[in-house]
Design a protein around this motif. Structure first.
Motif, PDB file in Angstrom:
ATOM      1  N   GLN B 582       0.851  -1.195   0.000  1.00 34.83           N
ATOM      2  CA  GLN B 582       0.000   0.000   0.000  1.00 34.83           C
ATOM      3  C   GLN B 582       0.882   1.238   0.000  1.00 34.83           C
ATOM      4  N   PRO B 583       0.366   2.362  -0.491  1.00 33.26           N
ATOM      5  CA  PRO B 583       1.135   3.599  -0.337  1.00 33.26           C
ATOM      6  C   PRO B 583       1.345   3.896   1.146  1.00 33.26           C
ATOM      7  N   TYR B 584       2.456   4.523   1.497  1.00 32.30           N
ATOM      8  CA  TYR B 584       2.735   4.888   2.894  1.00 32.30           C
ATOM      9  C   TYR B 584       2.213   6.295   3.140  1.00 32.30           C
ATOM     10  N   ARG B 585       1.332   6.436   4.100  1.00 37.10           N
ATOM     11  CA  ARG B 585       0.740   7.738   4.437  1.00 37.10           C
ATOM     12  C   ARG B 585       1.078   8.083   5.879  1.00 37.10           C
ATOM     13  N   PRO B 586       2.155   8.828   6.103  1.00 35.68           N
ATOM     14  CA  PRO B 586       2.477   9.153   7.504  1.00 35.68           C
ATOM     15  C   PRO B 586       1.507  10.216   8.022  1.00 35.68           C
ATOM     16  N   GLY B 587       1.445  10.357   9.349  1.00 39.87           N
ATOM     17  CA  GLY B 587       0.569  11.367   9.954  1.00 39.87           C
ATOM     18  C   GLY B 587      -0.850  10.878  10.010  1.00 39.87           C
ATOM     19  N   GLY B 588      -1.714  11.708  10.577  1.00 41.79           N
ATOM     20  CA  GLY B 588      -3.114  11.316  10.748  1.00 41.79           C
ATOM     21  C   GLY B 588      -3.270  10.492  12.013  1.00 41.79           C
ATOM     22  N   VAL B 589      -4.501  10.284  12.400  1.00 40.43           N
ATOM     23  CA  VAL B 589      -4.792   9.544  13.627  1.00 40.43           C
ATOM     24  C   VAL B 589      -5.339   8.184  13.235  1.00 40.43           C
ATOM     25  N   GLU B 590      -4.797   7.143  13.851  1.00 38.57           N
ATOM     26  CA  GLU B 590      -5.264   5.786  13.570  1.00 38.57           C
ATOM     27  C   GLU B 590      -6.439   5.451  14.469  1.00 38.57           C
ATOM     28  N   VAL B 591      -7.606   5.279  13.891  1.00 38.11           N
ATOM     29  CA  VAL B 591      -8.744   4.887  14.709  1.00 38.11           C
ATOM     30  C   VAL B 591      -9.269   3.533  14.254  1.00 38.11           C
ATOM     31  N   LEU B 592     -10.133   2.994  15.082  1.00 37.07           N
ATOM     32  CA  LEU B 592     -10.763   1.698  14.815  1.00 37.07           C
ATOM     33  C   LEU B 592     -12.245   1.923  14.616  1.00 37.07           C
ATOM     34  N   LEU B 593     -12.796   1.355  13.562  1.00 36.03           N
ATOM     35  CA  LEU B 593     -14.244   1.350  13.360  1.00 36.03           C
ATOM     36  C   LEU B 593     -14.654  -0.104  13.235  1.00 36.03           C
ATOM     37  N   GLY B 594     -15.775  -0.447  13.830  1.00 37.72           N
ATOM     38  CA  GLY B 594     -16.156  -1.844  13.708  1.00 37.72           C
ATOM     39  C   GLY B 594     -17.620  -2.055  13.971  1.00 37.72           C
ATOM     40  N   CYS B 595     -18.009  -3.302  13.900  1.00 35.75           N
ATOM     41  CA  CYS B 595     -19.383  -3.668  14.209  1.00 35.75           C
ATOM     42  C   CYS B 595     -19.410  -5.092  14.700  1.00 35.75           C
ATOM     43  N   LYS B 596     -20.379  -5.393  15.554  1.00 34.28           N
ATOM     44  CA  LYS B 596     -20.619  -6.773  15.963  1.00 34.28           C
ATOM     45  C   LYS B 596     -22.114  -6.955  16.139  1.00 34.28           C
ATOM     46  N   ARG B 597     -22.553  -8.200  16.292  1.00 32.53           N
ATOM     47  CA  ARG B 597     -23.985  -8.464  16.483  1.00 32.53           C
ATOM     48  C   ARG B 597     -24.221  -8.780  17.953  1.00 32.53           C
ATOM     49  N   ASP B 598     -25.178  -8.105  18.536  1.00 36.86           N
ATOM     50  CA  ASP B 598     -25.529  -8.352  19.924  1.00 36.86           C
ATOM     51  C   ASP B 598     -26.807  -9.185  19.953  1.00 36.86           C
ATOM     52  N   PRO B 599     -26.887 -10.175  20.856  1.00 34.81           N
ATOM     53  CA  PRO B 599     -28.081 -11.030  20.874  1.00 34.81           C
ATOM     54  C   PRO B 599     -29.359 -10.252  21.187  1.00 34.81           C
ATOM     55  N   SER B 600     -29.259  -9.142  21.909  1.00 36.22           N
ATOM     56  CA  SER B 600     -30.465  -8.378  22.227  1.00 36.22           C
ATOM     57  C   SER B 600     -30.725  -7.247  21.243  1.00 36.22           C
ATOM     58  N   PHE B 601     -29.662  -6.616  20.751  1.00 35.48           N
ATOM     59  CA  PHE B 601     -29.841  -5.371  20.003  1.00 35.48           C
ATOM     60  C   PHE B 601     -29.427  -5.445  18.537  1.00 35.48           C
ATOM     61  N   GLY B 602     -28.915  -6.582  18.084  1.00 31.32           N
ATOM     62  CA  GLY B 602     -28.520  -6.668  16.685  1.00 31.32           C
ATOM     63  C   GLY B 602     -27.225  -5.924  16.416  1.00 31.32           C
ATOM     64  N   PRO B 603     -27.111  -5.280  15.236  1.00 32.85           N
ATOM     65  CA  PRO B 603     -25.827  -4.697  14.872  1.00 32.85           C
ATOM     66  C   PRO B 603     -25.432  -3.527  15.782  1.00 32.85           C
ATOM     67  N   VAL B 604     -24.241  -3.590  16.313  1.00 32.28           N
ATOM     68  CA  VAL B 604     -23.722  -2.581  17.231  1.00 32.28           C
ATOM     69  C   VAL B 604     -22.426  -2.045  16.651  1.00 32.28           C
ATOM     70  N   LEU B 605     -22.285  -0.731  16.591  1.00 36.36           N
ATOM     71  CA  LEU B 605     -21.068  -0.120  16.052  1.00 36.36           C
ATOM     72  C   LEU B 605     -20.075   0.143  17.169  1.00 36.36           C
ATOM     73  N   VAL B 606     -18.816   0.115  16.821  1.00 35.78           N
ATOM     74  CA  VAL B 606     -17.786   0.443  17.802  1.00 35.78           C
ATOM     75  C   VAL B 606     -16.810   1.426  17.174  1.00 35.78           C
ATOM     76  N   PHE B 607     -16.371   2.380  17.975  1.00 36.40           N
ATOM     77  CA  PHE B 607     -15.371   3.348  17.532  1.00 36.40           C
ATOM     78  C   PHE B 607     -14.323   3.478  18.628  1.00 36.40           C
ATOM     79  N   GLY B 608     -13.068   3.666  18.242  1.00 33.48           N
ATOM     80  CA  GLY B 608     -12.051   3.856  19.273  1.00 33.48           C
ATOM     81  C   GLY B 608     -10.683   4.106  18.694  1.00 33.48           C
ATOM     82  N   LEU B 609      -9.729   4.187  19.591  1.00 34.76           N
ATOM     83  CA  LEU B 609      -8.345   4.358  19.206  1.00 34.76           C
ATOM     84  C   LEU B 609      -7.882   3.108  18.460  1.00 34.76           C
ATOM     85  N   GLY B 610      -7.189   3.307  17.353  1.00 35.55           N
ATOM     86  CA  GLY B 610      -6.697   2.161  16.604  1.00 35.55           C
ATOM     87  C   GLY B 610      -5.304   1.759  17.038  1.00 35.55           C
ATOM     88  N   GLY B 611      -4.720   0.850  16.264  1.00 37.77           N
ATOM     89  CA  GLY B 611      -3.348   0.460  16.532  1.00 37.77           C
ATOM     90  C   GLY B 611      -3.230  -0.449  17.733  1.00 37.77           C
TER      91      GLY B 611
END
Lengths: 701, 701
Positions: B582-611
């Motif tokens: 991949q091209p190397y892109r220095p700088g910027g903030v590494e974050v995490l975006l995700g999703c999982k399925r919860d038995p009660s609520f279905g799709p749940v999003l997650v956001f946080g610090l990456g790396g």
């Protein structure tokens, strides 16, 4: 400490400035002392003379026919200095100054307080206050308050900076035996009061209400000793910025940083409470239970839903949910309905409905308390089984019988369903159980009990180690040079100081030119790191002032000119003193070690994650120096970054012993050289073998 | 919802399986219904017939001379299925099954519960329970509990999974009006009960006790609507692992992850309470106060020390310490002693002592409540000024007068010094003030009131945006291919899916040889990053599988062979599928975006610090998808890493709008394709201009 005896055990008391009014809103101390049932001799003093409440009033202190053990002054503030002089002339050795308006008020008040201290300095007279409601000794029916309050006796003591904690003792500490409001603490202090009350055998729990403290280190010494004998609880107030401001005008206290108080309390075994509700239930807990063999808790409940709440609460405060033995399971299964699994929590309702609640309660408690895998039991029972409604439903004989059969295991209760203080009082009467207002409160109290018994009371406190091989002369020479140069911050020679203290440092030299840099890099060996040196730049990487992993002369030369260009563009007003060259050491965990001076506690150490995330996550821990090896380890373990050191995500574990030694050497250094006001070692690189300081800064004063 | 009416307002009730025993420990429902004063028609049913408590007993349901509105069944569990059939045959539309031993117990119980549902499926009959104590309607003196309890009426409602919350309502919710224990919730659910109680005009506060929930998303919709009309509080239990286990055996609930419940509650405006003590005081608060213009709180105190505690508490819950106006200062200064500064907290003790406590209290309250810079007042007053001791000291007329003169500003009290419930009850009688047990409790309650009124009640909830330009066919094609290949995890084509969903991705191609790598790098442009591709390796950097900032062909070639060597040494059993370039892109903030399925609520999003710090600091936030723009921003702002995005330590601020769009597109995608079970975009690189996904993994099911 003997000089405090007359405050708590006076055989005679002079009440100076006692009001001639009595009754409602008169706030007459004499009236309150009489109402309390004090049996010593009382001498009211008021220039008007006459009689008050059946006692002759003396016009001056000198007229009193004996030298009273204690004088309580409540005259207007302008009269106080003269009255104190009269008291010392009379030979009185203990004076309580109720009057407000001294260090708690204006400049004049501050001066007058100073004067009072000078009056008593050389004659051994002691002062409690000013700005106090004085002392309480309910064992001898003594209290010097000008307000009536609920005199509920209990084997607790209180040292406070606000009268509310004596007046509110029935709520806050579940009653009181001995107490002192040190008010402005002009003379008699927390430390001295704690040492005194720590030695009173009747007192089982000591409570502190603290707004601030002067002699933090001496206080810690005393608290360390006392907390090993009896629990010491502290409600520290003035934690917020606004609260600290208010505290400074209330008792003239200078509050240090809140997290330093937390660290200091932890080090000397003081249990910090968050509010008066927690204070109340911890007092009840410590007055009632004195043993808890382990942390495995069982729950006996009449409601499955409540049992779940109890289990949540148990986990939340790091207690364990006990596993029942096979024997326990079988005994309970014999009375439970067939469809019901026997588990902890034990839901005894269906069995109780079928076979009688009290019988099943007794059987369940007897079985579970006897289980060697259970260390404490919480009983959840309804208030509607109220003996006042029908004595056949009174659970207290069962509870008391079980509590006395298993005295080594706390039996705690949560009674729900129509709060009935009388029912709780009846259950608690024999002092064998505590009734808590929620399962959370019960579990948190049991957790505090367990930790006090097993972590505070039983700890063996080792002295901080003293390392040899510290080159004191070298350190003093660098500090002296900095002083002579008028420097407040030591940057370049900070690593030298660390080295002289025996902390490994990464070799480093400052280059003044690109050619110089190449020469130094060659001497240190490739790869190298380069960092800009400038007194104005503290976050070097933010201005392009750091380059890592430079592998040859060409890279160093290029980096030198690029770095200067970047820094002068992004920090045009900074003075560039050169470029620091160090060997490049990849890997290892970057941590921060530091120290600062606290107004109450002196040198305080800090440990945490290093690098750019230090401020973001505040993943740091504190301890008042000097620390011993165990405290150093505690500091490390308290942080989340500890996981990084243990070997995070496939990395080898870091050399924690080496890190501990760095912390201990730092501790020794900042204790020995008080002119080191602040220090930051950031980063200290902790690898699999050893730790090494990469960068440091020292503030001197 | 109309089908719930007969549960709460039955004109006639059949009590089936009613005991012939009465009195103590008989747990006779008939006796309790009569004792409660229910005025509808009651039909006891028991095969033995005869008379109980003055009423004729019917042998079977069919014998009852009318069709009762409600049937309450408390027979042994084996008899329940037949009884339910009899009830439906009789035409009864509402059945409460008290009996335990269904989904809360063994396999047989679970089967029987299923059978009951089938019995009522087609005839419109509704079931509450099994494993319940039924309903409470104190407005009509109805409760179906088999235990007597303190019937304290209040305009609150309760929906619970454990009878303890109806029996304990006097404690937990300060009384009750309407309530239902849904027990195993075989039929009537949280959601339906909430919708029903939300529409009852008498009810001012709704409380939930929740162990788990099935239809989480539908529940959120209803709660979102109800919480805008009246406060909804929830005590969620089974939060701990041990608690969740206990909950599953208690009500057969399947508990999802606790932080997902917290996120869901926040999204739909539910106030989560931690324990029954908090529940009690929030109920009192919401029953008493309905306005609080802002968050600036004043404290009127008779103790400076207590004032500091109040100020600490105020700051701790993000309320503001009010600044008094000049007018207020002057009015108070006129009665305060000269040495005393006028401040908030206002310590009225010295003035009260000199001029009469009640007069000064009234003057201070009237002045401070009139100050436009004050939004609420906490009064700290002693219990020893007890009107029972002397009516001249009764503060309640003053307090009530002030509370009615300033109805828009909450007037709260903390009474200390000998807890006296009668005094608190007297003060609270007119429903104008709440007496709290500590300043912390008072401030936390006011903070909850403020947030409910200004953040929940007044919010305008925007719909989640729907983006066009999502290439659904492309996404479905990739998912289909993966399914056909039997894959559970999509690695290589995950970025393609993101791209098809309109989320920018970093170009990337997989090389199979060093030469290949050089060719790809040349095409992408230097510098580049190289990462090992292997289904067995999830943390690539841990095995030397990542190289960054490779600036030329030589570096790429060298890195290729080094990487293969390192990976095969450190992960010898991993299948290597090539090296991703991949091209190397220095700088910027590494974050995490995700999703999982919860038995009660279905799709749940997650956001946080990456790396690599993601797991260490757990600096993540959650939200149930789909989310709107405001919820996306909330997710970001909730984390500490938000500061990184704002421009941390000299870095330029990151493009938060771009990040929000990525979150919203992710939200739309996981809502539309339920086969996406889990997704991790880590890192998503957020720079000053735009965000770009660097690596991703998708689990399908």
């Amino acid at each position: 400490m003997e000089s405090l005896i007359p405050f708590f055990h006076p055989r005679s008391v002079a009440l100076i400035g006692v009001s001639t009014k009595t009754g409602l809103q008169a706030f007459n101390i004499l009236e309150q002392v009489q109402a309390g049932g004090y049996r010593g001799r009382i001498y009211p003093v008021n220039p008007r003379g006459g009689t008050i409440l059946g006692l002759p009033v003396y016009r001056t202190v000198s007229e009193i026919p004996e030298t009273p053990d204690l004088a309580v002054i409540s005259t207007p503030r302008t009269a106080v200095p003269d009255v104190v002089r009269e008291c010392t002339a009379k030979g009185i050795k203990a004076i309580i100054i109720i009057t407000q308006g001294f260090a708690d008020a204006d400049e004049w008040g501050k001066q007058m307080q100073q004067e009072l201290l000078e009056t008593v300095r050389d004659n051994g007279t002691r002062i409690v206050g000013p700005n106090t409601i004085g002392v309480v000794n309910l064992y001898e029916n003594l209290n010097t308050s000008f307000i009536g309050f609920l005199r509920q006796k209990a084997d607790t003591a209180m040292i406070c900076q606000s009268g509310i904690f004596l007046l509110g003792a029935a709520d806050f500490t579940a009653g009181i035996g001995l107490g002192v409001d040190i008010g402005n603490a002009a003379d008699v202090s927390f430390t001295e009061s704690l040492a005194y009350l720590g030695q009173q055998p009747q007192v089982k729990v000591i409570n502190l209400h603290m707004e601030g403290i002067q002699d933090g280190r001496r206080f810690m010494e005393v608290a360390r000793r006392v907390s090993r004998v009896k629990p010491v609880l502290c409600l520290k107030t003035g934690c917020s910025e606004a609260g600290a401001r208010a505290a400074s005008s209330h008792s003239g206290s200078l509050a240090g940083e809140d997290h330093v108080f937390s660290a200091a309390f932890k080090q000397c075994g003081i249990i910090r409470v968050r509010d008066v509700e927690e204070m109340r239930y911890l007092n009840k807990t410590f007055l009632t239970y004195s043993s808890m063999p382990g942390q495995r808790v069982a729950v006996v409940t009449i409601s499955g839903g409540a049992g779940i709440m109890a289990v949540d609460a148990c986990s939340a405060c790091d207690l364990e949910v006990a596993q029942f033995s096979e024997k326990t399971r079988q005994k309970l299964a014999a009375v439970f309905p067939g469809w019901m699994e026997v588990n902890n929590p034990a839901d005894i309702w269906p069995a109780g409905m079928a076979r009688g609640y009290l019988d099943i309660l007794e059987l369940a408690l007897d079985t579970i308390l006897d289980d060697p895998g259970v260390d404490a039991v919480l009983v959840i029972s309804p208030a509607y089984l109220d003996p006042e409604e029908d004595p056949r439903l009174d659970i207290s004989p069962t509870i008391n019988r079980m509590a006395s059969r298993y005295p080594e295991k706390p039996l705690a209760l949560w009674i729900f369903g129509g709060y009935r203080p009388e029912l709780a009082a009846r259950l608690e009467k024999e002092n064998r159980v505590v009734v808590y207002p929620s399962p959370e409160r019960a579990m948190a109290s049991l957790a505090a009990l367990y930790r006090y018994l097993h972590e505070v009371k039983s700890r063996t406190s080792l002295s901080p180690p003293v390392f040899s091989g510290i080159h004191g002369e070298r350190i003093e020479a660098i500090l002296e040079t900095a002083r002579q140069e008028g420097l407040k911050t030591i940057n370049e020679t900070a690593l030298e100081i660390l080295q002289a203290a025996g902390i490994p440092v990464l070799p480093s030299r400052v280059a003044q030119s690109a050619g110089d840099a190449v020469k130094i890099a060659g001497a240190l060996g490739y790869p190298v790191v380069m960092k800009i040196v400038s007194p104005q730049i503290s976050h070097k990487s933010d201005v392009g002032g750091v380059r890592v992993n430079l592998t040859d002369a060409r890279a160093v030369e290029k980096a030198y000119s690029e770095m200067l260009a970047s820094v002068s563009a992004r920090a045009p007003h900074a003075t560039i003193k050169g470029v620091l060259i160090q060997p490049y050491r990849p890997g290892g965990v970057e941590v921060l070690l530091g120290c600062k001076r606290d107004p109450s506690f002196g040198p305080v150490l800090v440990f945490g994650l290093g690098g750019i995330y230090t401020e973001l996550f505040r993943d740091v821990s504190f301890a008042v120096a000097p620390i011993n090896r165990e405290e150093a380890l505690d500091m490390i373990r308290e942080t989340r970054s500890y996981r990084l050191l243990q070997g995070y995500r496939g990395q080898p574990p870091a050399d924690i012993d080496a890190l501990v030694e760095c912390l201990l050497r730092l501790s020794q250094m900042v204790t020995r050289w008080p002119e080191i006001m602040e220090m930051d070692i950031n980063p200290l690189l902790v690898g699999p073998q050893g730790a090494v300081a990469v960068d440091a800064r020292i503030t001197i004063g």
